[in-house]
Design a protein around this motif. Sequence first.
Motif, PDB file in Angstrom:
ATOM      1  N   CYS A 194       0.880  -1.340  -0.366  1.00 13.29           N
ATOM      2  CA  CYS A 194      -0.111   0.350   0.165  1.00 13.29           C
ATOM      3  C   CYS A 194       0.939   1.403   0.301  1.00 13.29           C
ATOM      4  CB  CYS A 194      -1.046   0.017   1.547  1.00 13.29           C
ATOM      5  SG  CYS A 194      -2.264  -1.469   1.003  1.00 13.29           S
ATOM      6  N   LYS A 197       4.008   1.034  -3.208  1.00 10.59           N
ATOM      7  CA  LYS A 197       2.999   0.454  -4.123  1.00 10.59           C
ATOM      8  C   LYS A 197       3.727  -0.717  -5.380  1.00 10.59           C
ATOM      9  CE  LYS A 197       0.210   3.742  -4.497  1.00 10.59           C
ATOM     10  NZ  LYS A 197      -0.514   3.759  -2.691  1.00 10.59           N
ATOM     11  N   HIS A 224      -7.382 -14.264   2.669  1.00 11.82           N
ATOM     12  CA  HIS A 224      -7.942 -13.885   2.592  1.00 11.82           C
ATOM     13  C   HIS A 224      -7.655 -12.431   2.522  1.00 11.82           C
ATOM     14  CE1 HIS A 224     -12.468 -15.458   3.350  1.00 11.82           C
ATOM     15  NE2 HIS A 224     -12.470 -16.359   4.666  1.00 11.82           N
ATOM     16  N   HIS A 227      -4.695 -10.816  -3.321  1.00  7.00           N
ATOM     17  CA  HIS A 227      -4.941 -11.148  -3.962  1.00  7.00           C
ATOM     18  C   HIS A 227      -4.993 -12.338  -5.486  1.00  7.00           C
ATOM     19  CE1 HIS A 227      -4.135  -6.438  -3.140  1.00  7.00           C
ATOM     20  NE2 HIS A 227      -5.070  -6.121  -2.870  1.00  7.00           N
ATOM     21  N   LEU A 250      -6.955 -18.879  -8.570  1.00  5.24           N
ATOM     22  CA  LEU A 250      -8.265 -17.805  -7.516  1.00  5.24           C
ATOM     23  C   LEU A 250      -7.291 -16.424  -7.786  1.00  5.24           C
ATOM     24  CD1 LEU A 250     -10.804 -18.435  -7.121  1.00  5.24           C
ATOM     25  CD2 LEU A 250      -9.681 -18.645  -4.360  1.00  5.24           C
ATOM     26  N   ARG A 252      -8.500 -12.850  -6.297  1.00  3.55           N
ATOM     27  CA  ARG A 252      -9.698 -13.103  -5.611  1.00  3.55           C
ATOM     28  C   ARG A 252      -9.762 -11.330  -5.267  1.00  3.55           C
ATOM     29  NH1 ARG A 252      -9.489 -12.594  -0.262  1.00  3.55           N
ATOM     30  NH2 ARG A 252     -11.849 -13.880   0.235  1.00  3.55           N
ATOM     31  N   ARG A 253     -10.534 -10.634  -4.542  1.00  2.00           N
ATOM     32  CA  ARG A 253     -10.361  -8.790  -4.708  1.00  2.00           C
ATOM     33  C   ARG A 253      -9.652  -8.149  -6.018  1.00  2.00           C
ATOM     34  NH1 ARG A 253      -6.763  -8.212   0.448  1.00  2.00           N
ATOM     35  NH2 ARG A 253      -6.915  -5.996  -0.487  1.00  2.00           N
ATOM     36  N   SER A 255      -9.162  -5.627  -9.211  1.00  2.00           N
ATOM     37  CA  SER A 255      -9.216  -4.076  -9.489  1.00  2.00           C
ATOM     38  C   SER A 255     -10.368  -4.017 -10.284  1.00  2.00           C
ATOM     39  CB  SER A 255      -7.869  -3.049  -9.494  1.00  2.00           C
ATOM     40  OG  SER A 255      -7.473  -4.091 -10.829  1.00  2.00           O
ATOM     41  N   GLN A 256     -11.035  -2.027  -9.709  1.00  2.00           N
ATOM     42  CA  GLN A 256     -11.982  -1.869 -11.144  1.00  2.00           C
ATOM     43  C   GLN A 256     -11.523  -1.815 -12.035  1.00  2.00           C
ATOM     44  OE1 GLN A 256     -13.706  -1.986  -8.189  1.00  2.00           O
ATOM     45  NE2 GLN A 256     -14.559  -1.329  -9.643  1.00  2.00           N
ATOM     46  N   ARG A 261     -14.511 -10.967 -11.100  1.00  6.58           N
ATOM     47  CA  ARG A 261     -14.890 -11.053 -10.075  1.00  6.58           C
ATOM     48  C   ARG A 261     -14.479 -13.021  -9.786  1.00  6.58           C
ATOM     49  NH1 ARG A 261     -17.345  -9.754  -5.845  1.00  6.58           N
ATOM     50  NH2 ARG A 261     -18.305 -11.800  -5.243  1.00  6.58           N
ATOM     51  N   ASP A 262     -13.558 -13.715  -8.751  1.00  3.00           N
ATOM     52  CA  ASP A 262     -13.208 -14.785  -8.324  1.00  3.00           C
ATOM     53  C   ASP A 262     -13.322 -15.917  -9.555  1.00  3.00           C
ATOM     54  OD1 ASP A 262     -13.290 -13.486  -5.992  1.00  3.00           O
ATOM     55  OD2 ASP A 262     -15.877 -14.312  -5.082  1.00  3.00           O
TER      56      ASP A 262
ATOM     57  N   GLU B  33     -13.399 -18.466  -1.055  1.00  7.75           N
ATOM     58  CA  GLU B  33     -13.864 -18.854  -2.870  1.00  7.75           C
ATOM     59  C   GLU B  33     -14.762 -17.517  -2.849  1.00  7.75           C
ATOM     60  OE1 GLU B  33     -13.677 -21.593  -5.896  1.00  7.75           O
ATOM     61  OE2 GLU B  33     -12.787 -22.217  -3.624  1.00  7.75           O
ATOM     62  N   GLU B  35     -15.355 -14.212  -2.093  1.00  6.04           N
ATOM     63  CA  GLU B  35     -15.438 -12.926  -0.807  1.00  6.04           C
ATOM     64  C   GLU B  35     -16.275 -12.222  -0.180  1.00  6.04           C
ATOM     65  OE1 GLU B  35     -14.639  -9.541  -1.054  1.00  6.04           O
ATOM     66  OE2 GLU B  35     -15.335  -9.252  -3.465  1.00  6.04           O
ATOM     67  N   GLU B  68     -12.190   2.752  -3.055  1.00  8.23           N
ATOM     68  CA  GLU B  68     -11.894   3.028  -4.402  1.00  8.23           C
ATOM     69  C   GLU B  68     -13.466   1.489  -4.960  1.00  8.23           C
ATOM     70  OE1 GLU B  68      -8.768   0.282  -5.150  1.00  8.23           O
ATOM     71  OE2 GLU B  68      -9.260   0.075  -7.664  1.00  8.23           O
TER      72      GLU B  68
END
Lengths: 288, 314
Positions: A194, A197, A224, A227, A250, A252-253, A255-256, A261-262, B33, B35, B68
């Motif tokens: 963060c 970067k 969890h 990314h 996988l 996860r999360r 970015s825009q 998604r997943d 799996e 979130e 965001e």
Amino acid sequence: MKGMHLPDIRMLLQGASPRSSEMFPELNNLLNTTPDKAEQGKLTLLCDARTDGSFLVHHFLSFYLKANCKVCFVALLQSFSHYNIVAQKLGVSLAAARERGQLVFLEGLKSSVDVFFQAQEDPHPLQFLREASAGNLQPLYEFVREALTPADNGAAAWRCPVLLVDDLSVLLSLGMGAVAVLDFVHYCRATVCCELKGNMVALVHDSGDAEDEENNTLLIGLSHQSHLILRTEGLATGFCKDVHGQLRILWRRPSQSTARRDRSLTFQYKIQDKNVSFFARGMSPAIL
Amino acid sequence: MPSEGAAGCGRWSEMLESLLALGGLVLLRDSVEWEGRSFLKALIRKAALSGEQVRILGCEVSEEEFREGFDSDVNSRLVYHDLFRDPLNWSKTGEAPPGGPLGALRAMCKRTDPGPVTIAIDSLSWLLLRQPCTTVCQVLHALSHRTPCPGHSPAVEQVRVLGLLHEELHGPGPVGALSSLAQTEVTLGGTAGLDSAHIVFRRPRQRPTHQTQWFSILPDFSLDLQEGPRLECQPHPDPYTSPVDPTTHLTFNLRLSKKEKEARDGLTLPFQFSSEKQQALLRPGQGQAASHIFYEPDAYDDLDQEDPDDDLDV
């Protein structure tokens, strides 16, 4: 050309890409990334179950060195020369990178001895080895922060900082609690991903033992926070000469910008001398 | 799956409203799996767009990453309590909140401005790993059942707590304890690219109601409700138009006529001991012919008159 061979199914599936002797180009295709346009601010979790996922560590090490990033490698499992030998096959010299200041290498096996036999004023990164009670990994975090925070002269010599850890399960077996390791990863993520970067890549073993609560807590807690999760598994049917295992990716999360998604993909792989080839399940060239 | 258009927008709004309406603790249970932070952000967006202030206890992601995707309308109503950067005070700058994360939560209890408020905890798992479960539950209970502030109307103010829980991290004990505290529980899952939320409402003095909703989350954290996954395996229709009677074409008689029934009932069973049979057995030879054995040897028979047991020394 040594005689006829079947069309390369892998190329057809993924699109042809120029072969190079650096890192694993096919893995880059699967992850949709190249050293030039690597994403920043991401935590990638490497996980292996019933197999050895260390080839992924070697991949990311050479990948980020080729990408001109400043790399801090906390190597707890093997010696420097081990990683150097493999990296040379992938076209990267760790010794040269260390000399020019691009690579900061904490050789756990060697420097753990220093904790006991050398008087240190500042806490040693592996200070927790001396502590009788369950401590925390703050000295290790401070070491990482100092290694990757750019120098005050302001000149950005390297692209972005990268922290690589091989591996976090070793810390559990050395007596740290799962929450202490999660705290360490949390702080590294806050600073490296963060604030600076940069990126972080860490390997954890999945013992597959439901009774090992600490390892499960560490694995799920890290999942969890991640990314991207790359999970290698041995084949459920046992050892195979042509298919060494299965890789599950996988995301996860997201970015825009990617708006994925997943999404998850599964491939099988075979490790060769200087490369790893990936193919869709059941599509190994050896069996087609 | 095609979205439902205008009708769909209304429905997702209703769904999120129903989740927020009960007040108290809304427990969001997610997994590696599937979130749950996106769903949490969708709920926060809904609450913010209704004009509420939302306070977020952020332990797991940075403020920048959390904000965001929200537009400025929503972001202006969010207050992010940053416990991500330095939760354990390792930087020794004194920025960490006194009393740690639970102290920060308790401080949220004591605010004095009126109006409904939503508190989002990202995440409850982070707290549970570092604090005893009982303490966390006590703070949560105090949060969701706040006594009214002095000087304001005595009616209990609407406080809503949205808690994100990574249920795989904890044993059944803590999960069960939090579940019992929650007025609404949402378990996230999904299949084949479609997300699902299994919702349990615990309205006071009513039985819990269950509902499953399929959705996808758009980049601005609004929800798009879906009909559900296409059913791949429909049950097979019955191939027989009329049922076949299994009693036709039998080789035995299933039914008896009246005469046959009477004849059957009048039959004496061979081992049934009646008095006549007893008499007949006690007086042998009366009216009984001696039994005969009729035997015709064929060409291969070897009739040997010798007694095969002669050589036995008995």
